[in-house]
Scaffold this motif. Structure first.
Motif, PDB file in Angstrom:
ATOM      1  N   ALA A  97       6.452  23.485 -13.464  1.00 43.93           N
ATOM      2  CA  ALA A  97       7.869  23.841 -13.476  1.00 43.93           C
ATOM      3  C   ALA A  97       8.401  23.381 -12.129  1.00 43.93           C
ATOM      4  CB  ALA A  97       8.061  25.335 -13.660  1.00 43.93           C
ATOM      5  N   GLU A  98       9.070  22.239 -12.133  1.00 48.26           N
ATOM      6  CA  GLU A  98       9.508  21.624 -10.883  1.00 48.26           C
ATOM      7  C   GLU A  98      11.016  21.446 -10.897  1.00 48.26           C
ATOM      8  OE1 GLU A  98       7.388  18.315  -8.351  1.00 48.26           O
ATOM      9  OE2 GLU A  98       8.293  17.423 -10.128  1.00 48.26           O
ATOM     10  N   LEU A  99      11.662  21.860  -9.826  1.00 46.35           N
ATOM     11  CA  LEU A  99      13.097  21.661  -9.691  1.00 46.35           C
ATOM     12  C   LEU A  99      13.383  20.243  -9.231  1.00 46.35           C
ATOM     13  CD1 LEU A  99      15.881  22.905  -9.894  1.00 46.35           C
ATOM     14  CD2 LEU A  99      15.648  23.676  -7.538  1.00 46.35           C
ATOM     15  N   ALA A 100      12.705  19.786  -8.188  1.00 48.06           N
ATOM     16  CA  ALA A 100      12.845  18.424  -7.676  1.00 48.06           C
ATOM     17  C   ALA A 100      11.765  18.177  -6.644  1.00 48.06           C
ATOM     18  CB  ALA A 100      14.213  18.229  -7.039  1.00 48.06           C
ATOM     19  N   SER A 101      11.410  16.895  -6.457  1.00 47.39           N
ATOM     20  CA  SER A 101      10.458  16.546  -5.404  1.00 47.39           C
ATOM     21  C   SER A 101      10.619  15.087  -5.025  1.00 47.39           C
ATOM     22  CB  SER A 101       9.017  16.802  -5.851  1.00 47.39           C
ATOM     23  OG  SER A 101       8.616  15.861  -6.819  1.00 47.39           O
ATOM     24  N   THR A 102      10.191  14.798  -3.821  1.00 40.14           N
ATOM     25  CA  THR A 102      10.098  13.415  -3.372  1.00 40.14           C
ATOM     26  C   THR A 102       8.804  13.303  -2.588  1.00 40.14           C
ATOM     27  OG1 THR A 102      11.262  11.601  -2.273  1.00 40.14           O
ATOM     28  CG2 THR A 102      11.439  13.775  -1.252  1.00 40.14           C
TER      29      THR A 102
ATOM     30  N   THR B  83       4.450  15.396   0.197  1.00 40.87           N
ATOM     31  CA  THR B  83       5.447  15.741  -0.821  1.00 40.87           C
ATOM     32  C   THR B  83       6.369  16.826  -0.287  1.00 40.87           C
ATOM     33  OG1 THR B  83       3.864  15.264  -2.587  1.00 40.87           O
ATOM     34  CG2 THR B  83       5.768  16.597  -3.179  1.00 40.87           C
ATOM     35  N   LEU B  84       7.657  16.632  -0.524  1.00 41.45           N
ATOM     36  CA  LEU B  84       8.663  17.638  -0.209  1.00 41.45           C
ATOM     37  C   LEU B  84       9.323  17.999  -1.526  1.00 41.45           C
ATOM     38  CD1 LEU B  84      10.349  19.251   1.837  1.00 41.45           C
ATOM     39  CD2 LEU B  84      11.862  17.263   2.002  1.00 41.45           C
ATOM     40  N   GLY B  85       9.213  19.266  -1.936  1.00 37.27           N
ATOM     41  CA  GLY B  85       9.773  19.654  -3.215  1.00 37.27           C
ATOM     42  C   GLY B  85       9.765  21.147  -3.424  1.00 37.27           C
ATOM     43  N   LEU B  86      10.217  21.538  -4.611  1.00 39.89           N
ATOM     44  CA  LEU B  86      10.224  22.934  -4.995  1.00 39.89           C
ATOM     45  C   LEU B  86       9.663  23.029  -6.402  1.00 39.89           C
ATOM     46  CD1 LEU B  86      10.942  25.817  -4.263  1.00 39.89           C
ATOM     47  CD2 LEU B  86      13.242  25.408  -5.159  1.00 39.89           C
ATOM     48  N   SER B  87       8.484  23.659  -6.519  1.00 39.01           N
ATOM     49  CA  SER B  87       7.852  23.769  -7.833  1.00 39.01           C
ATOM     50  C   SER B  87       7.093  25.086  -7.944  1.00 39.01           C
ATOM     51  CB  SER B  87       6.897  22.600  -8.085  1.00 39.01           C
ATOM     52  OG  SER B  87       5.706  22.765  -7.361  1.00 39.01           O
ATOM     53  N   ALA B  88       6.752  25.417  -9.173  1.00 38.93           N
ATOM     54  CA  ALA B  88       5.961  26.615  -9.453  1.00 38.93           C
ATOM     55  C   ALA B  88       4.734  26.240 -10.267  1.00 38.93           C
ATOM     56  CB  ALA B  88       6.811  27.644 -10.195  1.00 38.93           C
TER      57      ALA B  88
ATOM     58  N   PRO C 181       0.809  -1.226   0.000  1.00 41.25           N
ATOM     59  CA  PRO C 181       0.000   0.000   0.000  1.00 41.25           C
ATOM     60  C   PRO C 181       0.843   1.277   0.000  1.00 41.25           C
ATOM     61  CG  PRO C 181       0.106  -0.881   2.206  1.00 41.25           C
ATOM     62  CD  PRO C 181       0.825  -1.870   1.313  1.00 41.25           C
ATOM     63  N   MET C 182       2.179   1.143   0.043  1.00 43.81           N
ATOM     64  CA  MET C 182       3.055   2.319   0.087  1.00 43.81           C
ATOM     65  C   MET C 182       3.665   2.590  -1.290  1.00 43.81           C
ATOM     66  SD  MET C 182       6.345   3.096   2.459  1.00 43.81           S
ATOM     67  CE  MET C 182       7.654   2.743   1.330  1.00 43.81           C
ATOM     68  N   CYS C 183       3.838   3.865  -1.590  1.00 39.51           N
ATOM     69  CA  CYS C 183       4.446   4.264  -2.858  1.00 39.51           C
ATOM     70  C   CYS C 183       5.380   5.437  -2.589  1.00 39.51           C
ATOM     71  CB  CYS C 183       3.371   4.684  -3.844  1.00 39.51           C
ATOM     72  SG  CYS C 183       4.038   5.301  -5.389  1.00 39.51           S
ATOM     73  N   SER C 184       6.539   5.411  -3.238  1.00 34.34           N
ATOM     74  CA  SER C 184       7.452   6.554  -3.146  1.00 34.34           C
ATOM     75  C   SER C 184       7.798   7.012  -4.555  1.00 34.34           C
ATOM     76  CB  SER C 184       8.718   6.192  -2.369  1.00 34.34           C
ATOM     77  OG  SER C 184       9.477   5.256  -3.093  1.00 34.34           O
ATOM     78  N   GLU C 185       7.938   8.318  -4.712  1.00 32.56           N
ATOM     79  CA  GLU C 185       8.302   8.915  -6.002  1.00 32.56           C
ATOM     80  C   GLU C 185       9.382   9.957  -5.776  1.00 32.56           C
ATOM     81  OE1 GLU C 185       4.635   9.213  -9.025  1.00 32.56           O
ATOM     82  OE2 GLU C 185       4.445  10.475  -7.262  1.00 32.56           O
ATOM     83  N   THR C 186      10.344   9.994  -6.678  1.00 37.04           N
ATOM     84  CA  THR C 186      11.354  11.044  -6.683  1.00 37.04           C
ATOM     85  C   THR C 186      11.465  11.547  -8.113  1.00 37.04           C
ATOM     86  OG1 THR C 186      12.542  10.002  -4.867  1.00 37.04           O
ATOM     87  CG2 THR C 186      13.749  11.615  -6.180  1.00 37.04           C
ATOM     88  N   LYS C 187      11.369  12.865  -8.282  1.00 41.47           N
ATOM     89  CA  LYS C 187      11.443  13.475  -9.611  1.00 41.47           C
ATOM     90  C   LYS C 187      12.523  14.545  -9.630  1.00 41.47           C
ATOM     91  CE  LYS C 187       6.565  13.650  -9.790  1.00 41.47           C
ATOM     92  NZ  LYS C 187       5.413  14.468 -10.087  1.00 41.47           N
ATOM     93  N   GLY C 188      13.229  14.601 -10.744  1.00 36.64           N
ATOM     94  CA  GLY C 188      14.182  15.667 -10.980  1.00 36.64           C
ATOM     95  C   GLY C 188      13.493  16.826 -11.672  1.00 36.64           C
ATOM     96  N   PRO C 189      14.263  17.692 -12.301  1.00 38.12           N
ATOM     97  CA  PRO C 189      13.673  18.854 -12.969  1.00 38.12           C
ATOM     98  C   PRO C 189      12.722  18.447 -14.097  1.00 38.12           C
ATOM     99  CG  PRO C 189      16.083  18.948 -13.006  1.00 38.12           C
ATOM    100  CD  PRO C 189      15.706  17.647 -12.428  1.00 38.12           C
TER     101      PRO C 189
END
Length: 147
Positions: free
Chosen positions: A87-92, A102-107, A60-68
């Motif tokens: 417009a995303e710099l990174a997120s997890t 979610t922890l990330g930096l996006s616009a 039941p758990m899912c993890s995602e990590t994205k770059g720019p």
């Protein structure tokens, strides 16, 4: 383009068009796509490009990590209308059942309305109310699916 790169592009595009979460595990270095490369998108169009997307499902758990990544999507379906830019710099993120953090930096900027609720974001800061309740600040946030 590899199958995982196609899955990453489709995941970001469907999120932009229809607020849909992807399924399954995949790992892509670079990806890009548009509506023409995804026959499954009906009533929507998107264009995305990104670098780095890792998604792992374990029970039941899912993890995602994205770059720019950058993208734009417009969706119109029986579940409502949506227009969103990304417009995303990174997120997890980590989700367990109906909860997702979610922890990330996006616009991300846009709106979505429909029978399942409303969503609005401006420069990564916004809210969703309805079937899903959530808040975000500059790309970091929490959401919970009620049904």
């Amino acid at each position: 383009m590899s199958g995982d790169a196609d899955k990453a592009a489709r995941a970001v595009g469907r999120e932009l068009c229809f607020n849909e979460e992807p399924s399954g595990s995949f790992d892509a270095d670079d990806y890009e796509g548009n509506e023409e490369s995804d026959e499954a998108v009906k009533g929507g169009t998107y264009a995305v490009k990104g670098s780095g997307y890792v998604r792992k499902e374990i029970g039941p758990m899912c993890s995602e990590t994205k770059g720019p990544c950058v993208g734009i999507g417009v969706g119109l379906s029986e579940s409502g209308a949506r227009v969103m830019t990304k417009a995303e710099l990174a997120s997890t993120s980590v989700s367990v059942g109906p909860a997702k953090a979610t922890l990330g930096l996006s616009a991300d900027t846009g709106v979505g309305v429909g029978p399942s609720g409303v969503e609005a974001k401006l420069l990564g800061t916004g809210f969703s109310l309805g079937r899903e309740v959530g808040v975000s600040f500059l790309g970091t946030g929490f959401k919970f699916k009620l049904w």
